[in-house]
Design an enzyme around this catalytic site. Structure first.
Site, PDB file in Angstrom:
ATOM      1  N   HIS A 101      41.047  74.557 -28.810  1.00  0.00           N
ATOM      2  CA  HIS A 101      40.620  74.410 -30.197  1.00  0.00           C
ATOM      3  C   HIS A 101      39.517  75.395 -30.571  1.00  0.00           C
ATOM      4  O   HIS A 101      39.445  75.832 -31.713  1.00  0.00           O
ATOM      5  CB  HIS A 101      40.264  72.951 -30.492  1.00  0.00           C
ATOM      6  CG  HIS A 101      41.498  72.117 -30.656  1.00  0.00           C
ATOM      7  ND1 HIS A 101      42.125  71.493 -29.591  1.00  0.00           N
ATOM      8  CD2 HIS A 101      42.287  71.895 -31.739  1.00  0.00           C
ATOM      9  CE1 HIS A 101      43.226  70.889 -30.036  1.00  0.00           C
ATOM     10  NE2 HIS A 101      43.348  71.119 -31.322  1.00  0.00           N
ATOM     11  N   HIS A 123      42.486  69.549 -14.317  1.00  0.00           N
ATOM     12  CA  HIS A 123      41.073  69.728 -14.663  1.00  0.00           C
ATOM     13  C   HIS A 123      40.551  68.506 -15.405  1.00  0.00           C
ATOM     14  O   HIS A 123      39.610  67.873 -14.984  1.00  0.00           O
ATOM     15  CB  HIS A 123      40.863  70.993 -15.503  1.00  0.00           C
ATOM     16  CG  HIS A 123      39.413  71.330 -15.608  1.00  0.00           C
ATOM     17  ND1 HIS A 123      38.568  70.675 -16.475  1.00  0.00           N
ATOM     18  CD2 HIS A 123      38.657  72.217 -14.925  1.00  0.00           C
ATOM     19  CE1 HIS A 123      37.345  71.161 -16.322  1.00  0.00           C
ATOM     20  NE2 HIS A 123      37.371  72.092 -15.391  1.00  0.00           N
ATOM     21  N   GLU A 151      37.742  66.215 -13.906  1.00  0.00           N
ATOM     22  CA  GLU A 151      36.769  65.954 -14.981  1.00  0.00           C
ATOM     23  C   GLU A 151      37.424  65.191 -16.127  1.00  0.00           C
ATOM     24  O   GLU A 151      37.278  65.545 -17.296  1.00  0.00           O
ATOM     25  CB  GLU A 151      36.183  67.283 -15.503  1.00  0.00           C
ATOM     26  CG  GLU A 151      35.233  67.940 -14.525  1.00  0.00           C
ATOM     27  CD  GLU A 151      34.759  69.313 -14.985  1.00  0.00           C
ATOM     28  OE1 GLU A 151      34.697  69.551 -16.198  1.00  0.00           O
ATOM     29  OE2 GLU A 151      34.465  70.143 -14.102  1.00  0.00           O
ATOM     30  N   HIS A 193      37.388  74.743  -8.399  1.00  0.00           N
ATOM     31  CA  HIS A 193      37.691  73.304  -8.334  1.00  0.00           C
ATOM     32  C   HIS A 193      38.630  72.993  -7.178  1.00  0.00           C
ATOM     33  O   HIS A 193      38.438  72.013  -6.459  1.00  0.00           O
ATOM     34  CB  HIS A 193      38.333  72.836  -9.639  1.00  0.00           C
ATOM     35  CG  HIS A 193      37.361  72.685 -10.770  1.00  0.00           C
ATOM     36  ND1 HIS A 193      36.252  71.884 -10.686  1.00  0.00           N
ATOM     37  CD2 HIS A 193      37.336  73.231 -12.005  1.00  0.00           C
ATOM     38  CE1 HIS A 193      35.581  71.939 -11.833  1.00  0.00           C
ATOM     39  NE2 HIS A 193      36.219  72.765 -12.652  1.00  0.00           N
TER      40      HIS A 193
HETATM   41 CO    CO Z   1      35.706  73.023 -14.631  1.00  0.00          CO
END
Ligand code: CO
Length: 294
Positions: free
Chosen positions: A121, A178, A208, A240
């Site tokens: 966005h 993620h 997350e 990650h």
């Molecule tokens: Co991250």
């Protein structure tokens, strides 16, 4: 009355902005149509992830021959890190300004994100700003990986195609997405629902976002799973995947699952290393390109 006049003036100004740069470039010369593709990723500073970006780049150039391809990374931290290594990457804003400078008239901006979350966005706002400026005749943004139901079905097929062939059906595959605070986070659970209709021992959690690893662990325990294959559900196997998924820290997924008595086998490959996923992003560029021909 005054209000109407002002409104009309604004409207005329907008119309002028939208048309002038293209039709009155220079001294009455019409700009030559020049189409370009801008690929936008979050970026990664891990050298090993370049294989994912190279694969996307190759596939995009092969699918749209003759159309110049540019790259931008949205992460400022990563761009700064790379700059210190002498690798200069543009933000989407700088990349688009350069393309404007190079007389591109039509730009397909392709998000290489997984979901239409916060970063997608942000990118939409940037595209909107360049639209408002009248920088190009047309500028359009292509969908991220997971957008339409067709994307979901293709992603389910792609997942089934990349899981290890030697895995037994009683063993699970756990993907690390993620995740996001953005409402689009729901795509991860939605994808898991659809993939489990085909293979009930495939799980998608988020580092997350929802579902967190505790919830994935609870599901694995309900099914008495003894072994899992851990894979990132991110375009690259970067920080990650290496640390939060496969690292030795007490809160890594590998540690959490191992301590719960579940054997883990690690697969450190980003999904953009697999053609079946790359093709979904590549096909999404057709959206903007098709509009340019209307
Ligand atoms: Co991250």
């Amino acid at each position: 009355m005054k209000r109407t006049a002002l409104g009309l003036a604004v409207l005329l100004a907008l119309v002028a902005m939208g048309t002038t740069p293209v039709h009155a470039a220079g001294h009455g010369h019409q700009k030559v149509r020049k189409v370009g593709i801008l690929l936008v990723a979050f970026g990664s500073s891990e050298q090993s992830t370049q294989v994912s970006f190279d694969n996307i780049d190759r596939k995009v150039r092969a699918a749209y021959p003759g159309i110049p391809v540019r790259w931008a990374y949205t992460s400022t931290i990563i761009r700064k890190k790379l700059a210190r290594q002498g690798k200069m990457l543009d933000s989407p804003e700088v990349a688009l300004a350069r393309m404007q400078d190079e007389d591109f008239t039509h730009v397909a901006v392709q998000s290489l994100h997984t979901i239409g979350g916060a970063e997608f966005h942000d990118l939409r706002r940037t595209v909107g700003a360049f639209t408002a400026m009248g920088a190009f005749e047309r500028i359009m943004l292509g969908y991220p990986l997971l957008a339409t139901q067709k994307d979901m079905e293709r992603s389910v097929d792609a997942i089934l195609g990349i899981i290890p062939a030697h895995r037994k059906k009683s063993e699970a595959v756990v993907f690390m997405g993620h995740g996001s605070h953005h409402p689009a986070n729901a795509f991860y659970a939605a994808l898991m629902f659809q993939v489990q209709r085909r293979d009930p021992n495939i799980f998608i959690g988020c580092v997350e976002g929802y579902p967190p690893i505790d919830e994935v662990l609870a599901m694995l325990q309900e099914k008495k799973i003894q072994k899992v294959y851990l894979m990132p559900f991110m375009s690259v196997a970067g920080d990650h995947a290496k640390n939060d998924m496969a690292g030795d820290e007490p809160d890594s997924w590998k540690t959490i699952l191992t301590e719960a008595g579940i054997e883990c086998e690690l697969i450190l490959k980003g999904i953009a290393e697999f053609d079946s996923f790359v093709e979904i992003w590549v096909d999404h560029i057709q959206g903007p390109l098709a509009h340019f021909d209307q």
